[in-house]
Write a protein that holds these residues in place. Structure first.
Motif, short mmCIF file in Angstrom:
data_model
loop_
_atom_site.label_atom_id
_atom_site.label_comp_id
_atom_site.label_asym_id
_atom_site.label_seq_id
_atom_site.Cartn_x
_atom_site.Cartn_y
_atom_site.Cartn_z
N GLN A 1 21.00 -13.96 36.50
CA GLN A 1 20.25 -13.11 37.67
C GLN A 1 19.56 -11.78 37.09
O GLN A 1 20.31 -10.89 36.67
N ALA B 1 15.46 -7.44 40.59
CA ALA B 1 14.22 -7.86 41.33
C ALA B 1 13.34 -6.77 40.62
O ALA B 1 12.03 -7.06 39.91
N GLN C 1 14.20 -20.18 39.23
CA GLN C 1 14.14 -20.96 40.45
C GLN C 1 12.96 -20.54 41.41
O GLN C 1 12.64 -19.37 41.55
N GLU D 1 12.64 -20.72 44.43
CA GLU D 1 12.83 -20.10 45.92
C GLU D 1 13.41 -18.72 45.27
O GLU D 1 13.40 -17.95 46.29
N ASP D 2 13.68 -18.44 44.21
CA ASP D 2 14.12 -17.16 43.80
C ASP D 2 13.98 -16.71 42.24
O ASP D 2 15.05 -17.05 41.54
N THR E 1 14.52 -14.38 40.60
CA THR E 1 15.46 -13.51 39.83
C THR E 1 16.66 -14.47 39.26
O THR E 1 17.26 -13.89 38.38
N GLN E 2 16.48 -15.77 39.67
CA GLN E 2 17.47 -16.68 38.99
C GLN E 2 16.84 -17.29 37.95
O GLN E 2 16.10 -18.24 38.25
#
Length: 110
Positions: A9, A12, A44, A46-47, A49-50
């Motif tokens: 992770q 951001a 990912q 959707e995110d 940062t993952q």
């Protein structure tokens, strides 16, 4: 063969710079290291940062050698403050024969 998934992770505010550094490191690893079969970074949808990295090495020795390379050391030291969390998951391939076919199949792709 050694297979690992890195779950990372990223803070951001560092995301774009982190991605640049990771892509540079992955390319150098594939180009310069015979024992590195794959360094395949993803994030990912959707995110972003993952981040996940599929890592494949010829064997444990190849992995240990990878950790000592200048390009990996640069990646590790430069991105350390960007990483919010890191989890390394060692995996076992369930079907190594098909994995080999996958790579041969990719050779024919443009």
């Amino acid at each position: 063969m050694m297979v690992r998934i890195s779950e990372i992770q990223i803070h951001a505010e560092y995301l774009e710079r982190y991605k640049e550094i990771l892509v540079e490191e992955a390319e150098a690893s594939i180009r310069l290291e015979a024992g590195v079969i794959a360094i395949f970074p993803m994030y990912q949808q959707e995110d972003p940062t993952q981040v996940r990295i599929l890592e494949m090495y010829a064997d444990r020795q190849a992995y240990e050698a990878h950790l000592k390379t200048p390009h990996f050391q640069k990646y590790k030291t430069t991105t350390l403050p960007m990483v919010k969390s890191l989890r390394l998951i060692d995996m076992h391939a369930m079907d190594a024969q098909t994995m080999g076919k996958m790579f041969r199949k990719m050779d024919g792709m443009p």
